[in-house]
Design a protein around this motif. Structure first.
Motif, short mmCIF file in Angstrom:
data_model
loop_
_atom_site.label_atom_id
_atom_site.label_comp_id
_atom_site.label_asym_id
_atom_site.label_seq_id
_atom_site.Cartn_x
_atom_site.Cartn_y
_atom_site.Cartn_z
N UNK B 33 20.17 -10.54 34.03
CA UNK B 33 18.98 -10.93 33.28
C UNK B 33 18.08 -11.75 34.20
N UNK B 35 14.85 -14.48 34.03
CA UNK B 35 14.06 -15.38 33.20
C UNK B 35 13.03 -16.10 34.06
N UNK B 37 10.61 -19.61 34.24
CA UNK B 37 10.41 -20.94 33.67
C UNK B 37 9.19 -21.58 34.32
N UNK B 42 10.15 -23.90 28.62
CA UNK B 42 11.46 -23.28 28.45
C UNK B 42 11.59 -22.00 29.25
N UNK B 43 12.69 -21.33 29.01
CA UNK B 43 13.02 -20.10 29.73
C UNK B 43 12.53 -18.90 28.93
N UNK B 45 12.52 -14.81 28.65
CA UNK B 45 13.19 -13.59 29.05
C UNK B 45 12.20 -12.62 29.69
N UNK B 48 16.32 -7.17 31.38
CA UNK B 48 17.78 -7.07 31.36
C UNK B 48 18.16 -5.74 32.01
N UNK B 91 14.79 -17.53 37.26
CA UNK B 91 16.24 -17.63 37.18
C UNK B 91 16.85 -16.26 36.87
N UNK B 102 23.83 -18.79 34.77
CA UNK B 102 22.62 -18.78 35.57
C UNK B 102 22.86 -19.09 37.04
#
Lengths: 112, 111
Positions: B33, B35, B37, B42-43, B45, B48, B91, B102
């Motif tokens: 995955x 992500x 930031x 926040x993180x 998405x 995937x 991330x 992570x």
């Protein structure tokens, strides 16, 4: 899709006091709820998680509670220490789902 | 187990250049995955992937961003023609089945 809300955005507590962070989610199909701790400049680290068949889970000073009816879950930290200072993120997903939906984070400061 | 490995840790690019971010998942993990930031946020998405397949890219911007996870080698997040708004921490996480761990992230700065 899932929407996760997290409160408060900042939280300051005296060392030794308890801290509570609350999250709500929108999708009743979600059944996996992890909590991550992120220190400044570092990666998010999983600290505790709970699945929907359990109402509460505890690991030393950290506990998480889940209320599926109300669609909310909370992180409780007791006897806080300065090293607990960090940003905490809640998340929600369905087991086997593609991704985690994260809350916006809570910056916890523990004052010595 | 070395954990999720990301490189580089820091990447500086000028506007218009390409950025390539690499992620090697934990041993035995076939789900990756990505992500993003933004500072003080926040993180979010992005995508995937499983080996050789993009499973969900609903969080990826429609243009300039692409991701792959080849049969051999790390997963790559590629950003073409970077702009200042791409500056963020990216991330990568991996999992065997759905609870991600992570990496340390790549901090991209676009000047």
């Amino acid at each position: 899709g899932e929407n996760v809300e997290q409160h408060p955005s900042t939280l300051s507590v005296q060392e030794g006091d308890s801290a509570v962070i609350k999250c709500t989610y929108s999708d009743s199909a979600s059944n996996y709820f992890p909590w991550y701790k992120q220190e400044l400049g570092k990666r998010p680290q999983l600290i505790i998680d709970i699945r929907s068949n359990v109402g509460e889970k505890k690991d030393q000073r950290i506990a998480v509670t889940l209320n599926k009816t109300a669609k909310h879950f909370s992180l409780h930290i007791t006897e806080t220490q300065p090293e607990d200072s960090a940003v905490y993120f809640c998340a929600a997903s369905m087991a086997g789902a593609n991704n985690l939906f994260f809350g916006t984070g809570t910056r916890l400061t523990v004052i010595p | 187990n070395a954990g999720v490995m990301q490189n580089p840790r820091h990447l500086v690019r000028r506007r218009g250049q390409e950025a390539r971010l690499r992620c090697s998942p934990m041993k035995g993990h076939s789900h990756v995955y990505w992500y993003r930031q933004l500072p003080e946020e926040g993180l979010k998405f992005m995508v995937y992937l499983q080996k050789e397949n993009i499973i969900d890219e609903s969080g990826m911007p429609k243009e300039r961003f692409s991701a792959e996870f080849p049969k051999e080698g790390p997963s790559i997040l590629r950003i073409q023609q970077v702009v200042r708004g791409d500056s963020a921490a990216y991330f990568c996480a991996s999992s065997p089945r759905g609870d991600p761990h992570f990496g340390n992230g790549t901090r991209l700065t676009v000047t």
